[in-house]
Each structure stands twice: as structure tokens, then as C-alpha cells.
Motif scaffolding. Structure first.
Motif, mmCIF file in Angstrom:
data_model
loop_
_atom_site.group_PDB
_atom_site.id
_atom_site.type_symbol
_atom_site.label_atom_id
_atom_site.label_comp_id
_atom_site.label_asym_id
_atom_site.label_seq_id
_atom_site.Cartn_x
_atom_site.Cartn_y
_atom_site.Cartn_z
ATOM 1 N N VAL A 464 0.868 -1.175 0.000
ATOM 2 C CA VAL A 464 0.000 0.000 0.000
ATOM 3 C C VAL A 464 0.902 1.220 0.000
ATOM 4 O O VAL A 464 1.729 1.404 0.898
ATOM 5 N N HIS A 465 0.746 2.063 -1.017
ATOM 6 C CA HIS A 465 1.590 3.242 -1.153
ATOM 7 C C HIS A 465 0.952 4.429 -0.457
ATOM 8 O O HIS A 465 -0.264 4.630 -0.519
ATOM 9 N N GLU A 466 1.806 5.222 0.204
ATOM 10 C CA GLU A 466 1.331 6.370 0.959
ATOM 11 C C GLU A 466 0.862 7.459 0.018
ATOM 12 O O GLU A 466 1.528 7.785 -0.961
ATOM 13 N N ASP A 467 -0.293 8.065 0.303
ATOM 14 C CA ASP A 467 -0.762 9.192 -0.483
ATOM 15 C C ASP A 467 0.201 10.358 -0.336
ATOM 16 O O ASP A 467 0.536 10.774 0.764
ATOM 17 N N GLY A 468 0.656 10.891 -1.460
ATOM 18 C CA GLY A 468 1.561 12.032 -1.408
ATOM 19 C C GLY A 468 2.916 11.734 -0.834
ATOM 20 O O GLY A 468 3.660 12.636 -0.485
ATOM 21 N N GLY A 469 3.255 10.476 -0.709
ATOM 22 C CA GLY A 469 4.495 10.111 -0.034
ATOM 23 C C GLY A 469 5.639 9.764 -0.951
ATOM 24 O O GLY A 469 6.517 8.992 -0.583
ATOM 25 N N GLY A 470 5.613 10.291 -2.173
ATOM 26 C CA GLY A 470 6.732 10.046 -3.065
ATOM 27 C C GLY A 470 6.844 8.602 -3.506
ATOM 28 O O GLY A 470 7.913 8.145 -3.883
ATOM 29 N N GLY A 471 5.732 7.872 -3.474
ATOM 30 C CA GLY A 471 5.745 6.485 -3.914
ATOM 31 C C GLY A 471 6.245 5.496 -2.896
ATOM 32 O O GLY A 471 6.365 4.307 -3.196
ATOM 33 N N MET A 472 6.552 5.944 -1.677
ATOM 34 C CA MET A 472 7.024 5.005 -0.660
ATOM 35 C C MET A 472 5.909 4.055 -0.237
ATOM 36 O O MET A 472 4.723 4.388 -0.301
ATOM 37 N N VAL A 473 6.323 2.876 0.229
ATOM 38 C CA VAL A 473 5.382 1.848 0.653
ATOM 39 C C VAL A 473 5.041 2.061 2.126
ATOM 40 O O VAL A 473 5.918 2.038 2.999
ATOM 41 N N GLU A 474 3.765 2.270 2.408
ATOM 42 C CA GLU A 474 3.311 2.482 3.782
ATOM 43 C C GLU A 474 3.181 1.149 4.514
ATOM 44 O O GLU A 474 3.671 0.996 5.627
ATOM 45 N N THR A 475 2.474 0.219 3.921
ATOM 46 C CA THR A 475 2.390 -1.134 4.467
ATOM 47 C C THR A 475 2.522 -2.128 3.321
ATOM 48 O O THR A 475 2.265 -1.809 2.161
ATOM 49 N N GLY A 476 2.910 -3.328 3.674
ATOM 50 C CA GLY A 476 3.083 -4.360 2.669
ATOM 51 C C GLY A 476 3.644 -5.601 3.308
ATOM 52 O O GLY A 476 3.946 -5.612 4.517
ATOM 53 N N PRO A 477 3.802 -6.662 2.570
ATOM 54 C CA PRO A 477 4.268 -7.923 3.151
ATOM 55 C C PRO A 477 5.611 -7.770 3.844
ATOM 56 O O PRO A 477 6.574 -7.298 3.255
ATOM 57 N N GLY A 478 5.630 -8.145 5.118
ATOM 58 C CA GLY A 478 6.861 -8.099 5.886
ATOM 59 C C GLY A 478 7.087 -6.835 6.686
ATOM 60 O O GLY A 478 7.987 -6.791 7.521
ATOM 61 N N VAL A 479 6.285 -5.790 6.439
ATOM 62 C CA VAL A 479 6.479 -4.540 7.177
ATOM 63 C C VAL A 479 6.066 -4.749 8.638
ATOM 64 O O VAL A 479 4.976 -5.246 8.920
ATOM 65 N N PRO A 480 6.915 -4.376 9.596
ATOM 66 C CA PRO A 480 6.586 -4.604 11.006
ATOM 67 C C PRO A 480 5.425 -3.745 11.496
ATOM 68 O O PRO A 480 5.128 -2.686 10.942
ATOM 69 N N MET A 481 4.782 -4.214 12.558
ATOM 70 C CA MET A 481 3.739 -3.466 13.251
ATOM 71 C C MET A 481 3.988 -3.589 14.747
ATOM 72 O O MET A 481 4.653 -4.520 15.213
ATOM 73 N N GLY A 482 3.440 -2.634 15.507
ATOM 74 C CA GLY A 482 3.706 -2.623 16.939
ATOM 75 C C GLY A 482 2.461 -2.478 17.782
ATOM 76 O O GLY A 482 1.399 -2.070 17.304
ATOM 77 N N ILE A 483 2.595 -2.824 19.049
ATOM 78 C CA ILE A 483 1.557 -2.601 20.049
ATOM 79 C C ILE A 483 2.101 -1.583 21.043
ATOM 80 O O ILE A 483 3.277 -1.627 21.418
ATOM 81 N N SER A 484 1.255 -0.635 21.443
ATOM 82 C CA SER A 484 1.666 0.397 22.384
ATOM 83 C C SER A 484 0.945 0.243 23.714
ATOM 84 O O SER A 484 -0.251 -0.080 23.756
ATOM 85 N N PHE A 485 1.674 0.529 24.778
ATOM 86 C CA PHE A 485 1.123 0.572 26.130
ATOM 87 C C PHE A 485 1.242 2.008 26.641
ATOM 88 O O PHE A 485 2.338 2.562 26.695
ATOM 89 N N LEU A 486 0.112 2.600 26.990
ATOM 90 C CA LEU A 486 0.039 3.981 27.429
ATOM 91 C C LEU A 486 -0.348 4.016 28.900
ATOM 92 O O LEU A 486 -1.182 3.198 29.346
ATOM 93 N N GLY A 487 0.210 4.973 29.654
ATOM 94 C CA GLY A 487 -0.090 5.011 31.082
ATOM 95 C C GLY A 487 -0.136 6.412 31.641
ATOM 96 O O GLY A 487 -0.048 7.407 30.913
ATOM 97 N N ARG A 488 -0.249 6.497 32.948
ATOM 98 C CA ARG A 488 -0.263 7.777 33.645
ATOM 99 C C ARG A 488 1.098 8.460 33.541
ATOM 100 O O ARG A 488 2.120 7.810 33.326
ATOM 101 N N ARG A 489 1.104 9.766 33.734
ATOM 102 C CA ARG A 489 2.368 10.481 33.831
ATOM 103 C C ARG A 489 3.242 9.853 34.916
ATOM 104 O O ARG A 489 2.749 9.463 35.970
ATOM 105 N N TRP A 490 4.518 9.705 34.615
ATOM 106 C CA TRP A 490 5.532 9.155 35.515
ATOM 107 C C TRP A 490 5.377 7.653 35.763
ATOM 108 O O TRP A 490 5.977 7.102 36.671
ATOM 109 N N SER A 491 4.588 6.969 34.926
ATOM 110 C CA SER A 491 4.370 5.527 35.142
ATOM 111 C C SER A 491 5.270 4.667 34.252
ATOM 112 O O SER A 491 4.950 3.512 33.964
ATOM 113 N N GLU A 492 6.396 5.199 33.825
ATOM 114 C CA GLU A 492 7.286 4.470 32.915
ATOM 115 C C GLU A 492 7.672 3.102 33.459
ATOM 116 O O GLU A 492 7.727 2.123 32.694
#
Length: 524
Positions: A464-492
Motif C-alpha cells: 500500500v503506497h502512501e498518499d503524497g508520499g513520493g511512492g514510498m510503501v506504507e504497508t506491505g508484506p513483511g512490514v513490522p507493526m507494533g503494540i503500544s502501552f500507554l499510562g499515567r504520567r511518571w508511570s514508565e
């Protein structure tokens, strides 16, 4: 003094594509290799792949001499700590008082000199880290163009590309830092984030990124966007390594008043232990589905995320999927834009006023825009100055203006009781989990921390190519993805523990398709 030599052969040497700090320290401590040899190997790896990925803008010409000096300290029995003799890369908007530029990706800041190292750099040097070089970034931290902003491009460094598919969008703006860590071009790197600029590139390169609470790490002598949202944080291969780097840079700085609020610092490295059992984790499906409606190409990320949620339940986390943010995403975005524009107008002028030399004579945002539009290498008008145009032509007031107070209070309400802090408090959660592509804003507007770890790889059959992104691939086979954990301030510490167990149990890094480019140089 001559270069120190290792005592043991190459069988004891760790492969640098995945070498952790503990492994590197064991090798240095046991005499298997020296910091000079380690630094030389990283420099060779940069040389091998940088023409393809453009992750590193400049390498430090003094790096080997610094490594040699630190080897001598080690030989004399003086070891500063776990970062002693360890090479680190730094995003190109974090000031260093050495032979490296601090350009934020713009030719207008080339050869400008800063009065001293940024506070976080001073802490790293005192800890014995070797500043190996500067990483490429989205120019001005992705705060220039409105209609043609390209992740990972800067006039100073060219176009950064991630390594998992040809022409892969690295995400921004700490693009080079994430790609460099993924390819083992240094042990770890520093990035900065205002809204997504650490965690998003980290996920697209399959590494760990930590955006700390605003004020946990100093922003003094860091080219700014917003004092209310900017944060300096680590990008590393593992959560524990990110914790080591966070421990080194966190702390109070008299030149950044936000750091005066820091509570007693915990031991972030010790916090990296199994922490999912009994952890209360919320999943805000309404916000996730809103993100999916806007970006349908992220459907595979949401499907993998569902499996990640199930995994957390299996290992003992208490997952609450009946939670949602009160505020609408669009309302938060609109309020955030107003605050960021006011902050940038004043904050960038403040940074420029601190420069010892300023060859381009830029002192205000108006100066930056004028000279960018005239400079032959700044790619104008192909890459526009739309964000600056909006600020200067429609919004021309900064965060000292009476209009700022009401605007900021609205953002605090939308992003506080209506956002992440309100959700955490109402449901008594330890963390909120989301696909990284949809998570950053909720932590950004409340100044809260977020940690991203690898969650898998896209299995789509067509890029999937990014709109206006100079033809770069936004997602595609093998591209990594992540999960985020969000918390309170100072809860690192709490977030690092949760993320560490997820990362260690899943062990997803390196289990996807082969990279399209990878260095081969090792310690020798």
C-alpha cells in the motif's frame, strides 16, 4: 598508548544485528573485544548500508579517539556504568557541542554552533557513552509541509528508508534513529516525539520505542516543536535496553522547568520483569475502530492486535475491552493543532536565540520560511511550507498571548478527563493497549508516556503506497507493526514491566521476512 587487544577469539563475539547491552558489556568486561573494536564495527556497518537507507547523516570523526580513551579508563579499573564505551546515535535535532551538526534536517542550521551539549547528551557523555553520529529525521520533525510532507526526508540527510520492503516508508520523524537501531548501526539511539515521532518509526522498523512523560527528560538545546508535548526518548532492540538508556538520560535540568516536577526516579532496568499477571489493561475499541475507518489499510494490524489482546489474557492480564475515551479524536486533534502552532512560533525563536553562531541569520519562524523558500536545496515548492504559512498568516500568536490560555485549557480538558488520564482513572487501569499506528495522540496531548514493542509483520499480498508520499510503501508484506502501552504520567516503570514481558514472551523481532538490506560487518 597503543590500542588494547581482546583476549579471546571471535567465537565469543555477539552478532551486532541483535546485540543487547548486557551482551556487549559482558564482552567488554571479559576482554573479548574493546570499545575501539566495537565502534569500528558500527562505523563499518554504517558505511555498508547508509547509501541505501540514509539513516545516518554524519558520523563523529572523534568517535574512535573517544572509544580509545574509554578503553584506557576501563583498563585502569575505572568503569562509569553500563553505558561505558557503548556507541549511541542521536537524532539530528539534539544539540552536540562537537564536530557534528545539529540541523533538524535543514541546510539553514548547518554550521550553526550551540553553546553546549544538550542536557541529555551531557548525561550520556558522563555515563561513558560514545556519541557515534547524528541520525536522519523528517525535516523540522515533520513540522513544515502541509500537503507534501514525507516521513524520513530532510534536505540535509536525504530520504531515509526502512529495511523490510523496497522503498519502505520509515515513518517519522525519528526515522533514522529507528532504522539505525534495527540494522545494528549502533547499540541504541535517541529520538524525540511530539506526537508519534518515536513510537511510529520504531514500530515500522520492528524495534522498541519509549516516549517518556513530558518533563522526565530535558528538552534544553533540542530543536523544538512544542514545550507542552516534546519529549526525548530511547529507541532500542529490547525493552530492557530502552530502560538502560532512559535511566541514563532522565533527570532534573535547571534549564527545563518541566523537569522540576520529576518524582524520585525508580530503577527502570529493575522494572523489566514479568508484569502482565494481574495487570489491568484497557482496550478502547471505539478509538481503534475510528482509526481503522480513516486508514483501512491498517486492518491487518487490528487483526493481529486482537490476537495480542487474547495472549495478554492467557498469561494473566485483566483486560477490559469495555472502555472508551470520552473525547472525539477530531476534537482533540483540532485543539492540539492550536497549541502546537502557538508553542512552535515562540519555542523555535527561543532555541535560535541560544545559538552561538547562526550563519543563515535565522531568528524567527518568518526568517526560516523566507530562507527555506529561497534555498536551492530545500526542495521548495515541491515540498511546501504549509504549516508555517498557516501559523504566520492565520494564527500569528505564540504561547505568551492571552489567547493561549483558553486554547490550552480546552486541550487539557479534552486530553485529560476526556482522554487517557480520565480513562485510566475511571476504570482503575495500569495501562491502555492500542495498535501503535493509532495510539500516540492520546499520550501526546496529556504529556503521558507510551512504549511500543513489536507485534508482528504485515501479511498483505500487495504493498500500500502512501498518499503524497513520493511512492514510498506504507504497508506491505513483511512490514513490522507494533503494540503500544500507554499510562499515567511518571508511570514508565510500570509500562516497561508490562512491555518487557510482552516482548520477551512473544519474541517477534527477527521472526519476520528477511530485510532487503542488512550490513554484514561484525566485531573483529
Amino acid at each position: 598508548m597503543g590500542e588494547l587487544q581482546p583476549e579471546l577469539g571471535p567465537a565469543k563475539l555477539p552478532g551486532l544485528i541483535d546485540a543487547t547491552l548486557d551482551q556487549l558489556n559482558e564482552g567488554l568486561r571479559s576482554g573479548h573485544f574493546t570499545s575501539v573494536q566495537l565502534t569500528r564495527a558500527y562505523l563499518k556497518r554504517i558505511e555498508q548500508v547508509n547509501d541505501s537507507v540514509h539513516a545516518v547523516v554524519e558520523t563523529n570523526p572523534d568517535a574512535l579517539d573517544i572509544a580509545r580513551s574509554l578503553d584506557e579508563e576501563r583498563a585502569s579499573g575505572s568503569i562509569r556504568g553500563p553505558l561505558h564505551g557503548i556507541p549511541i546515535l542521536v537524532k539530528n535535532n539534539i544539540a552536540t557541542k562537537d564536530k557534528l551538526n545539529t540541523s533538524a534536517g535543514s541546510h539553514l542550521l548547518l554550521h550553526a554552533t550551540v553553546p553546549q551539549d544538550a542536557f541529555v547528551i551531557r548525561k550520556l557523555r558522563r555515563a561513558g557513552a560514545i556519541i557515534l553520529g547524528k541520525t536522519n529525521m523528517s525535516q523540522w520533525a515533520n513540522y513544515r509541509a502541509r500537503d507534501y510532507s514525507i516521513n524520513g526526508w530532510s534536505s540535509h540527510g536525504g530520504q531515509t528508508l526502512a529495511a523490510y520492503i523496497p522503498n519502505q516508508n520509515p515513518s517519522g520523524s525519528s526515522s533514522g534513529s529507528a532504522v539505525a537501531v534495527d540494522l545494528g548501526l549502533a547499540w541504541a539511539a535517541l529520538g524525540t516525539e511530539t506526537d508519534g515521532s518515536i513510537v511510529c518509526p520504531a514500530q515500522r522498523s520492528g524495534v522498541v520505542g519509549v516516549k517518556p512523560t513530558v518533563g522526565l527528560t530535558s528538552r534544553s538545546l533540542v530543536v523544538p516543536i512544542s514545550e507542552h508535548q516534546d519529549s526525548v526518548g530511547p529507541i532500542a532492540m529490547t525493552v530492557k535496553d530502552a530502560a538502560y538508556l532512559l535511566q541514563a538520560i532522565a533527570g532534573e535540568d535547571p534549564d527545563d522547568e518541566y523537569t522540576a516536577e520529576i518524582p524520585k526516579l525508580p530503577n527502570y532496568v529493575a522494572a523489566c520483569r514479568d508484569s502482565l499477571l494481574g495487570a489491568w489493561i484497557g482496550v478502547p475499541w471505539k478509538a481503534i475502530n475510528e482509526g481503522l475507518e480513516k486508514y483501512p489499510h491498517l486492518a491487518s494490524e487490528v487483526e493481529v492486535f486482537k490476537d495480542a489482546v487474547l495472549f495478554m489474557e492467557i498469561v494473566g492480564a485483566c483486560v477490559n475491552e469495555d472502555v472508551d475515551f470520552v473525547s472525539a479524536t477530531k476534537d482533540v486533534r483540532d485543539a492540539e493543532k492550536t497549541v502546537m502552532r502557538a508553542d512552535f512560533l515562540g519555542n523555535i525563536a527561543s532555541y535560535l536565540s541560544k545559538l552561538e553562531t547562526n550563519p543563515s541569520a535565522i531568528h524567527t519562524l518568518a526568517d526560516i520560511r523566507e530562507q527555506t523558500q529561497k534555498h536551492s536545496l530545500e526542495a521548495y515548492p515541491q515540498r511546501d511550507t504549509g504549516l508555517w504559512d498557516d501559523i504566520l498568516e492565520h494564527h500569528n500568536w505564540d504561547n505568551t498571548d492571552p489567547r493561549f490560555g483558553p486554547a490550552y485549557e480546552r486541550l487539557r480538558e479534552l486530553g485529560g478527563p476526556g482522554g487517557l488520564p480520565g480513562l485510566l482513572e475511571k476504570h482503575r487501569l495500569d495501562a491502555v493497549a492500542m495498535p501503535t499506528s493509532m495510539a500516540a495522540m492520546w499520550a501526546a496531548v496529556s504529556g503521558a508516556p507510551v512504549v511500543t514493542v513489536p507485534m508482528g509483520h504485515h501479511a498483505a499480498t500487495e504493498p500500500v503506497h502512501e498518499d503524497g508520499g513520493g511512492g514510498m510503501v506504507e504497508t506491505g508484506p513483511g512490514v513490522p507493526m507494533g503494540i503500544s502501552f500507554l499510562g499515567r504520567r511518571w508511570s514508565e516503570a510500570r509500562l516497561l514491566g508490562i512491555a518487557h514481558e510482552f516482548d520477551q514472551r512473544m519474541r517477534l523481532r527477527g521472526r519476520g521476512p528477511a530485510r532487503v538490506v542488512e550490513p554484514t560487518a561484525e566485531i573483529c
